[in-house]
Design a protein around this motif. Structure first.
Motif, short mmCIF file in Angstrom:
data_model
loop_
_atom_site.label_atom_id
_atom_site.label_comp_id
_atom_site.label_asym_id
_atom_site.label_seq_id
_atom_site.Cartn_x
_atom_site.Cartn_y
_atom_site.Cartn_z
N GLU A 151 8.87 -9.01 8.91
CA GLU A 151 8.64 -9.52 7.55
C GLU A 151 9.35 -10.86 7.41
OE1 GLU A 151 7.00 -8.81 4.55
OE2 GLU A 151 8.04 -10.61 3.91
N PHE A 175 0.85 -1.19 0.00
CA PHE A 175 0.00 0.00 0.00
C PHE A 175 0.89 1.23 0.00
CE2 PHE A 175 -0.63 -1.61 4.59
CZ PHE A 175 0.47 -0.92 5.09
N ASP A 180 8.16 -13.90 11.92
CA ASP A 180 6.86 -14.46 11.55
C ASP A 180 5.76 -13.73 12.32
OD1 ASP A 180 4.61 -16.03 11.20
OD2 ASP A 180 5.71 -17.92 11.36
N ALA A 181 4.81 -13.17 11.59
CA ALA A 181 3.72 -12.40 12.20
C ALA A 181 2.90 -13.24 13.19
CB ALA A 181 2.80 -11.86 11.10
N SER A 233 -1.01 -5.15 6.19
CA SER A 233 -1.76 -5.84 5.15
C SER A 233 -1.18 -7.23 4.98
CB SER A 233 -1.64 -5.04 3.85
OG SER A 233 -2.24 -5.73 2.81
N SER A 258 6.99 -20.54 6.40
CA SER A 258 6.38 -19.60 7.34
C SER A 258 5.53 -18.54 6.66
CB SER A 258 7.44 -18.99 8.25
OG SER A 258 8.52 -18.58 7.49
N ILE A 280 2.16 -17.09 5.38
CA ILE A 280 0.83 -17.45 5.84
C ILE A 280 0.00 -18.04 4.69
CG2 ILE A 280 0.98 -15.46 7.43
CD1 ILE A 280 -1.84 -14.81 6.46
C1 LIG Z 1 0.37 -7.56 1.17
S1 LIG Z 1 2.10 -7.64 1.56
C2 LIG Z 1 2.32 -6.28 2.66
C3 LIG Z 1 2.89 -5.09 2.01
C4 LIG Z 1 3.32 -3.91 2.88
N1 LIG Z 1 2.23 -3.40 3.65
C5 LIG Z 1 3.93 -2.83 2.00
O1 LIG Z 1 3.27 -1.84 1.71
O2 LIG Z 1 5.07 -3.02 1.55
C6 LIG Z 1 2.20 -9.02 2.64
C7 LIG Z 1 3.60 -9.32 3.15
O3 LIG Z 1 3.51 -10.31 4.18
C8 LIG Z 1 4.67 -11.13 4.10
N2 LIG Z 1 4.40 -12.37 4.87
C9 LIG Z 1 3.78 -13.51 4.49
N3 LIG Z 1 3.71 -14.38 5.50
C10 LIG Z 1 4.28 -13.77 6.58
C11 LIG Z 1 4.49 -14.17 7.94
N4 LIG Z 1 4.11 -15.36 8.38
N5 LIG Z 1 5.08 -13.29 8.79
C12 LIG Z 1 5.49 -12.07 8.34
N6 LIG Z 1 5.34 -11.65 7.06
C13 LIG Z 1 4.73 -12.49 6.19
C14 LIG Z 1 4.90 -11.29 2.61
O4 LIG Z 1 6.24 -11.66 2.33
C15 LIG Z 1 4.56 -9.88 2.10
O5 LIG Z 1 5.69 -9.06 2.08
#
Ligand SMILES: C[S@@+](CC[C@H](N)C(=O)[O-])C[C@H]1O[C@@H](n2cnc3c(N)ncnc32)[C@H](O)[C@@H]1O
Length: 377
Positions: A79, A34, A217-218, A235, A266, A268
């Protein structure tokens, strides 16, 4: 009752597009992100100020933390992808301009021989030979930079310049390679990219705040204690949408020479072990297994957001609905059910984009929405 409102005026803010012309934000084009405008808007709306801390547990390339640093707000970003975390780190760091200039002329004066025979077949296909030669030559110079911060800066410049000097482009969720006659020389693209980046560093001073970015990991925010965070702006990946690991394969290969550095398991939605314990209201009972796994993962992430938020803390979560051949899955509504189940007291849905979803290009499945889910602990 959950209030649902249309906020189509925020539609463009929920995309990466407005970042394209903004200093530092423009260093790496991340279609799934975003914009700075959205972060700025939510910070004002939540009345966040100096001394407060904003978290993005899915920070991507760091739009939330960078905007916080511009506005003088403390920030934490998490991230899972080492590549995106590295880019976020590059964008948010402070630099000595003289050192940037010095390193950049060292890289650009690099001469020597490069052996392309061991290169990954995808790289061989994705670039004209002379450009790949120069990319690898510069990469070798970047690998030798002693300070991690400057290495990140120039790796970011390398992938960004390489993007403009090859045959590959991102078409929805896959990479396409279309050889063309005229591709700009990589060295020239790199020179221009670095010039812009250095002028951004000069022209956009960042405020002195506390900030930490983690590769993590979120669903397990072990680096954070309870109730440390004032607001979450984030997001998650969208249901059934993007495979980040294949979409950014060329960037991974350029920086790491390998895609295996990526902790795929990891991400999601890619783990299928916890779907059995996901309880959802009756109307969502017949979700496909992949969707159940996704929401089980999402729930873990929302539980963590709840834990780290202080009482009355707010969250803004940008999320798109899941498009399946036979239906649209309302991820925003399900996210609200999950959040209420965890204990969030207030929830609103702002619909920011609506798109007609089709299958086989012409058969309409329905209207897929993108929303911002607003929560209060
Ligand atoms: C929709 S993008 C978010 C973009 C961010 N808000 C931006 O503007 O750059 C979702 C992100 O979540 C990351 N992701 C996926 N699984 C995750 C996890 N388990 N923990 C942390 N990050 C993760 C992906 O690699 C990706 O970069």
């Amino acid at each position: 009752m959950t209030k649902i409102v249309e906020r189509l005026d925020l539609g463009e803010y929920a995309t990466f597009k407005p970042n394209k012309d903004l200093p530092r934000h423009r260093w790496f084009y991340f279609k799934e992100g975003f914009s700075r405008h959205l972060v700025d808007y939510m910070i004002r709306r939540f009345k966040i100020g100096g001394g407060d801390t904003v978290l993005d547990p899915f920070m991507g390339v760091g739009t939330t933390p960078l905007t916080c640093r511009e506005l003088g707000i403390n920030t934490v970003g998490v991230e899972v992808s080492p590549l995106f975390k590295m880019v976020a780190e590059a964008k948010i760091s402070d630099y000595d301009i003289d050192r940037l200039r010095e390193v950049s002329s060292e890289i650009m004066s690099r001469r020597g021989r490069v052996d392309l025979s061991g290169q990954h077949p995808l790289l061989i296909k994705a670039f004209p030979r002379h450009n790949l030669y120069d990319i690898i030559l510069y990469r070798e110079a970047i690998e030798e930079i002693p300070e991690a911060r400057y290495r990140n800066f120039f790796y970011t410049a390398l992938v960004s310049a390489a993007n403009k000097a090859g045959y590959a482009f991102k078409d929805g969720s896959r990479v396409k390679i279309v050889p063309k006659k005229h591709v700009p020389p990589f060295k020239e693209m790199f020179r221009r990219t670095v010039k812009t980046m250095i002028s951004d560093v000069e022209n956009l001073p960042l405020k002195d705040v506390e900030y930490s970015l983690y590769q993590g990991d979120a669903r397990r925010l072990t680096m954070l204690g309870d109730e440390e965070i004032d607001a979450v702006i984030t997001s998650p990946p969208y249901l059934n949408k993007i495979e980040y690991t294949t979409l950014y394969e060329i960037e991974y290969l350029l920086v790491y020479g390998d895609t295996r550095v990526n902790p795929i398991r990891s991400y999601i939605g890619l783990t299928f072990s916890r779907e059995d314990v996901l309880e959802l209201p009756r109307e969502y009972e017949d979700l496909p297994p992949g969707a159940r796994a996704y929401f089980a993962d999402l729930r873990q992430a929302v539980e963590e957001m709840y834990r780290v938020l202080r009482r009355n803390g707010r969250a803004a979560i940008v999320i798109g609905q899941g498009i399946y051949p036979d239906r649209i899955i309302p991820s925003d509504r399900i996210l609200v059910e999950i959040a209420r189940g965890i204990g969030f007291r207030e929830a609103e849905i702002w619909i920011v984009n609506k798109r007609i979803a089709t299958r086989s290009r012409t058969i309409k499945i329905g209207v897929a929405e993108e929303s911002i889910v607003i929560l209060r602990k």
